[in-house]
Write a protein that holds these residues in place. Structure first.
Motif, PDB file in Angstrom:
ATOM      1  N   TYR A 124     -11.465 -41.509   1.028  1.00 41.87           N
ATOM      2  CA  TYR A 124     -12.931 -41.559   0.067  1.00 41.87           C
ATOM      3  C   TYR A 124     -12.225 -40.387  -0.614  1.00 41.87           C
ATOM      4  CZ  TYR A 124     -17.769 -39.797  -0.432  1.00 41.87           C
ATOM      5  OH  TYR A 124     -18.421 -39.382  -1.116  1.00 41.87           O
ATOM      6  N   GLY A 125     -12.320 -39.849  -1.612  1.00 42.00           N
ATOM      7  CA  GLY A 125     -11.870 -38.961  -2.244  1.00 42.00           C
ATOM      8  C   GLY A 125     -13.700 -38.146  -2.601  1.00 42.00           C
ATOM      9  N   PHE A 126     -13.472 -36.553  -2.456  1.00 48.00           N
ATOM     10  CA  PHE A 126     -14.190 -35.921  -1.682  1.00 48.00           C
ATOM     11  C   PHE A 126     -13.784 -34.733  -3.224  1.00 48.00           C
ATOM     12  CE2 PHE A 126     -15.866 -31.662  -0.481  1.00 48.00           C
ATOM     13  CZ  PHE A 126     -17.267 -32.610   0.555  1.00 48.00           C
ATOM     14  N   LEU A 141     -12.024 -29.664  -7.555  1.00 50.35           N
ATOM     15  CA  LEU A 141     -10.449 -30.297  -6.517  1.00 50.35           C
ATOM     16  C   LEU A 141     -11.012 -31.817  -6.164  1.00 50.35           C
ATOM     17  CD1 LEU A 141      -9.135 -27.039  -4.983  1.00 50.35           C
ATOM     18  CD2 LEU A 141      -8.342 -28.433  -6.911  1.00 50.35           C
ATOM     19  N   ARG A 142     -10.218 -32.384  -5.475  1.00 48.55           N
ATOM     20  CA  ARG A 142     -10.503 -33.624  -5.917  1.00 48.55           C
ATOM     21  C   ARG A 142      -9.542 -33.262  -3.964  1.00 48.55           C
ATOM     22  NH1 ARG A 142     -12.614 -38.113  -7.072  1.00 48.55           N
ATOM     23  NH2 ARG A 142     -12.939 -39.999  -5.516  1.00 48.55           N
ATOM     24  N   MET A 143     -10.495 -33.762  -2.465  1.00 47.54           N
ATOM     25  CA  MET A 143      -9.489 -33.953  -1.097  1.00 47.54           C
ATOM     26  C   MET A 143      -9.351 -35.731  -1.239  1.00 47.54           C
ATOM     27  SD  MET A 143     -10.125 -32.722   2.176  1.00 47.54           S
ATOM     28  CE  MET A 143     -10.868 -31.637   1.878  1.00 47.54           C
ATOM     29  N   LYS A 144      -8.856 -36.694  -0.463  1.00 50.34           N
ATOM     30  CA  LYS A 144      -9.419 -38.230   0.056  1.00 50.34           C
ATOM     31  C   LYS A 144      -9.099 -37.732   1.391  1.00 50.34           C
ATOM     32  CE  LYS A 144      -6.292 -41.536  -0.531  1.00 50.34           C
ATOM     33  NZ  LYS A 144      -5.081 -42.465  -0.767  1.00 50.34           N
ATOM     34  N   PHE A 145      -9.921 -37.986   2.057  1.00 44.04           N
ATOM     35  CA  PHE A 145      -9.675 -38.745   3.358  1.00 44.04           C
ATOM     36  C   PHE A 145      -9.617 -40.626   3.370  1.00 44.04           C
ATOM     37  CE2 PHE A 145     -13.052 -35.370   3.803  1.00 44.04           C
ATOM     38  CZ  PHE A 145     -12.727 -34.686   4.435  1.00 44.04           C
TER      39      PHE A 145
END
Length: 188
Positions: free
Chosen positions: A118-120, A129-133
């Protein structure tokens, strides 16, 4: 090693540690459930599998592949600890997971060992910015009503105390519960 550049053989520990126990269980479950993909209401198949040698064969294949790293090994190569682990994993699958699923079989296995991500999107210091869980779901089922169910086999100690989202990121030790974060990821 320093002079002749000879590497020592990889040693196998006499003890099966907790992560390896989980690896053996997960790989065996994957072997058992992957052929069920798409089968609606697999209860009968699961009952038949649990009464057959399929569970022991899946566990043995998992031990050979993940622990012994020897496809030609047999149960006569197992030490005392490994025999106990084998028996526990077989009982866990045959006496717990499979009978539960057989009794509640209003589902079809959609996938096993599937990456869930899931991209946040967020902004920090004025920059987007984008963080990936991401994680691996042990099994994803589609229930009869169309709902997806994520099944995760837990082999470690349960840590169910949860004091809020902030503790997942700023908490110490037991407060930083990866299973809670994992559940939230699956929900997303």
């Amino acid at each position: 090693h320093s002079v002749a550049r000879i590497e020592s053989d990889e040693e196998i520990s006499e003890e099966v540690d907790a992560p390896m126990f989980g690896t053996i269980l997960h790989a065996a479950a994957q072997r058992l459930y992957a052929p069920l993909r798409g089968e609606a209401h697999p209860g009968g198949t699961l009952r038949a599998l649990s009464r057959s040698d399929a569970v022991a064969e899946a566990v043995d294949a998992s031990i050979r592949e993940n622990y012994l790293k020897d496809p030609s090994a047999t149960t006569s190569d197992y030490t005392g600890n490994l025999l106990l682990v084998r028996d526990i994993v077989i009982r866990y699958l045959r006496g717990g997971v499979m009978p539960y699923d057989a009794a509640h079989d209003r589902f079809a296995v959609q996938d096993v060992e599937q990456e869930v991500a899931y991209g946040f999107d967020f902004t920090a210091a004025g920059r987007p910015l984008r963080m990936k869980f991401a994680g691996i779901a042990d099994r994803i089922d589609r229930l009869d009503d169309g709902t997806l169910r994520v099944v995760d086999y837990k082999t470690g100690s349960p840590h169910l105390e949860f004091e809020g989202l902030e503790t997942l990121f700023r908490g110490e030790g037991k407060q930083r519960l990866p299973n809670i974060l994992q559940t939230l990821l699956y929900a997303m």
